[in-house]
Design a protein around this motif. Structure first.
Motif, mmCIF file in Angstrom:
data_model
loop_
_atom_site.group_PDB
_atom_site.id
_atom_site.type_symbol
_atom_site.label_atom_id
_atom_site.label_comp_id
_atom_site.label_asym_id
_atom_site.label_seq_id
_atom_site.Cartn_x
_atom_site.Cartn_y
_atom_site.Cartn_z
ATOM 1 N N LEU A 1 0.727 -1.224 0.044
ATOM 2 C CA LEU A 1 -0.049 0.018 0.175
ATOM 3 C C LEU A 1 0.771 1.277 -0.009
ATOM 4 N N VAL A 2 1.880 1.152 0.757
ATOM 5 C CA VAL A 2 2.719 2.307 0.870
ATOM 6 C C VAL A 2 3.606 2.575 -0.407
ATOM 7 N N LEU A 3 3.986 1.370 -1.062
ATOM 8 C CA LEU A 3 4.682 1.530 -2.462
ATOM 9 C C LEU A 3 3.662 2.180 -3.209
ATOM 10 N N SER A 4 2.610 1.842 -3.338
ATOM 11 C CA SER A 4 1.574 2.154 -4.520
ATOM 12 C C SER A 4 1.347 3.544 -4.194
ATOM 13 N N SER A 5 1.174 4.046 -2.982
ATOM 14 C CA SER A 5 0.956 5.664 -2.861
ATOM 15 C C SER A 5 2.019 6.294 -3.169
ATOM 16 N N VAL A 6 3.407 5.899 -2.844
ATOM 17 C CA VAL A 6 4.400 6.548 -3.254
ATOM 18 C C VAL A 6 4.542 6.495 -4.809
ATOM 19 N N LEU A 7 4.196 5.636 -5.462
ATOM 20 C CA LEU A 7 4.414 5.793 -6.996
ATOM 21 C C LEU A 7 3.406 6.453 -7.528
ATOM 22 N N LEU A 8 2.103 6.659 -7.020
ATOM 23 C CA LEU A 8 1.077 7.265 -7.552
ATOM 24 C C LEU A 8 1.411 8.741 -7.305
ATOM 25 N N ASN A 9 1.910 9.248 -5.952
ATOM 26 C CA ASN A 9 2.234 10.469 -5.738
ATOM 27 C C ASN A 9 3.539 11.068 -6.863
ATOM 28 N N LEU A 10 4.506 10.146 -7.055
ATOM 29 C CA LEU A 10 5.507 10.577 -7.891
ATOM 30 C C LEU A 10 4.966 10.659 -9.323
ATOM 31 N N SER A 11 3.933 9.848 -9.793
ATOM 32 C CA SER A 11 3.730 9.802 -11.166
ATOM 33 C C SER A 11 2.402 11.029 -11.383
ATOM 34 N N ALA A 12 2.159 11.613 -10.354
ATOM 35 C CA ALA A 12 1.031 12.669 -10.463
ATOM 36 C C ALA A 12 1.067 13.762 -11.444
ATOM 37 N N GLY A 13 2.645 14.182 -11.416
ATOM 38 C CA GLY A 13 2.908 15.243 -12.306
ATOM 39 C C GLY A 13 2.780 14.953 -13.692
ATOM 40 N N PHE A 14 2.932 13.607 -14.101
ATOM 41 C CA PHE A 14 2.996 13.055 -15.388
ATOM 42 C C PHE A 14 1.270 13.098 -15.891
ATOM 43 N N THR A 15 0.562 12.366 -14.888
ATOM 44 C CA THR A 15 -0.629 12.121 -15.353
ATOM 45 C C THR A 15 -1.746 12.859 -14.819
ATOM 46 N N GLN A 16 -1.460 13.952 -14.081
ATOM 47 C CA GLN A 16 -2.621 14.760 -13.693
ATOM 48 C C GLN A 16 -3.325 15.649 -14.614
ATOM 49 N N GLY A 17 -2.770 16.018 -15.896
ATOM 50 C CA GLY A 17 -3.629 16.433 -16.959
ATOM 51 C C GLY A 17 -4.527 15.520 -17.429
ATOM 52 N N ASP A 18 -3.886 14.374 -17.531
ATOM 53 C CA ASP A 18 -4.826 13.249 -18.286
ATOM 54 C C ASP A 18 -5.819 12.611 -17.265
ATOM 55 N N LEU A 19 -5.273 12.223 -16.044
ATOM 56 C CA LEU A 19 -6.417 11.489 -15.090
ATOM 57 C C LEU A 19 -7.092 12.340 -14.253
ATOM 58 N N GLY A 20 -6.511 13.797 -13.747
ATOM 59 C CA GLY A 20 -7.012 14.403 -12.684
ATOM 60 C C GLY A 20 -8.483 14.755 -13.135
ATOM 61 N N LEU A 21 -8.612 15.054 -14.639
ATOM 62 C CA LEU A 21 -10.303 15.453 -14.665
ATOM 63 C C LEU A 21 -11.289 14.602 -14.750
ATOM 64 N N VAL A 22 -10.868 13.126 -14.764
ATOM 65 C CA VAL A 22 -11.787 11.941 -14.836
ATOM 66 C C VAL A 22 -11.579 11.105 -13.643
ATOM 67 N N SER A 23 -10.756 11.380 -12.825
ATOM 68 C CA SER A 23 -10.783 10.608 -11.627
ATOM 69 C C SER A 23 -11.661 10.751 -10.546
ATOM 70 N N LYS A 24 -12.145 9.436 -10.015
ATOM 71 C CA LYS A 24 -13.140 9.709 -8.955
ATOM 72 C C LYS A 24 -12.721 10.243 -7.526
ATOM 73 N N HIS A 25 -13.403 10.776 -6.921
ATOM 74 C CA HIS A 25 -13.118 11.358 -5.495
ATOM 75 C C HIS A 25 -13.842 10.431 -4.768
ATOM 76 N N LEU A 26 -13.133 9.401 -3.962
ATOM 77 C CA LEU A 26 -13.591 8.533 -3.188
ATOM 78 C C LEU A 26 -14.068 9.014 -1.954
ATOM 79 N N GLU A 27 -15.147 9.091 -1.475
ATOM 80 C CA GLU A 27 -15.458 9.850 -0.301
ATOM 81 C C GLU A 27 -16.361 9.151 0.705
ATOM 82 N N GLU A 28 -16.866 7.909 0.295
ATOM 83 C CA GLU A 28 -17.453 6.888 0.939
ATOM 84 C C GLU A 28 -16.476 5.712 1.413
#
Length: 308
Positions: free
Chosen positions: A53-80
């Motif tokens: 889980l920690v590894l997935s979170s770290v890799l997701l944060n590191l890749s956010a700068g490259f995927t923010q424009g592509d995935l940021g607008l269509v990603s779900k905001h998990l609130e429940e």
């Protein structure tokens, strides 16, 4: 204990003497004692789970700068809580399945001894077959390129034919499908993008099956005919029983990987991307599952060579 005292007759059989001709006993006798052996298996599993889980979170944060424009607008905001809990539970199922099946690569490499095929320098003779092939650099390059090429060709053929229509219909908020219309010019970039998938597939399928130790005569006779057997037993013997142990490993791992990729794609895409239908997520996962099956079939064709 005094010198004259004798052990009970049954106690001498409590610890069998290792067989020097059995590769498994040899491997146990020469394996270095590790502090990991002192950690109970359940504790190691939970460490692997949280580490993943920690590894997935770290890799997701590191890749956010490259995927923010592509995935940021269509990603779900998990609130429940059930949405987050569902994804974590599925992650736990993945890790548990891999742990029970004895897989040993990241993140398991930190808390489990590597198998013989992944530790050739310390593996005793007889525990790994085709050692020279596994250590041959040109063979490693060729098999990796073959797997990557298959992924690339199937993905490119899907982009060039039926996949764009499916993307538009089942991914409602998709903004750009230019990759589907890149044509031959986009193939080199696609190949480089899929190179890690080719490396992983080669290690998971080809290395594990090719490196399996050779069958003993007893294992090779499992497909022999028997009198009075049930029909289902005869069918099993004439199908699965006819395969070599190496082929069984390759086939079972190919099916497991293709199924895992399909199910994981459905869960991840439908669970994290907005306005995606289950059918759309399954269609996208099916492309990867078919490509995985083609890679496994190619490795099976390679392993069918005499002497391998």
């Amino acid at each position: 204990m005094s010198p004259g005292k004798r052990l009970p007759p049954g106690s001498a059989q409590a610890q069998p003497t290792p067989n020097p001709k059995d590769p498994k006993d040899v491997l146990k006798s020469v394996a270095p004692k590790s502090s990991l052996a002192r950690i109970p298996s359940p504790a190691r599993f939970f460490l692997v789970f949280f580490g993943s889980l920690v590894l997935s979170s770290v890799l997701l944060n590191l890749s956010a700068g490259f995927t923010q424009g592509d995935l940021g607008l269509v990603s779900k905001h998990l609130e429940e809580w059930w949405e987050v809990g569902g994804l974590i539970a599925w992650k736990g199922v993945e890790i548990a399945l891999a742990w029970l099946l004895g897989f040993d690569m990241i993140p398991f490499a930190l808390l489990r001894r590597p198998t013989s095929v992944h530790d050739l320098s310390h593996a005793p003779s007889g525990t790994v077959a085709n050692r020279a092939i596994l250590q041959d650099r040109p063979t490693t390059i060729y098999t990796t390129l073959a797997a990557t090429s298959i992924f690339s060709v199937i993905m490119y053929a899907s982009y060039a034919s039926w996949l764009p229509a499916k993307l538009v219909v089942h991914f409602e908020d998709i903004k750009d499908i230019s990759a589907a219309h890149a044509g031959p010019a986009g193939l080199p970039i696609l190949f480089l993008t899929l190179l890690p998938a080719g490396i992983a597939a080669r290690d998971f399928l080809f290395v594990s099956s090719t490196g399996h130790k050779k069958e003993t005569p007893r294992e090779a006779d499992q497909s022999a005919s028997r009198e009075g057997e049930y029909l289902v037993t005869a069918v099993y013997r004439k199908t699965w029983g006819q395969l070599s142990t190496k082929s069984k490993i390759l086939l079972s791992r190919t099916i497991l990987l293709a199924t895992g990729v399909l199910v994981n794609t459905i869960v991840q895409v439908a669970g994290t991307i907005r306005s995606v239908s289950i059918e759309g997520a399954a269609t996208w996962g099916l492309v990867w599952a078919v490509a995985t099956g083609a890679v496994g079939a190619t490795f099976g064709w390679i392993e069918a060579v005499d002497g391998l």
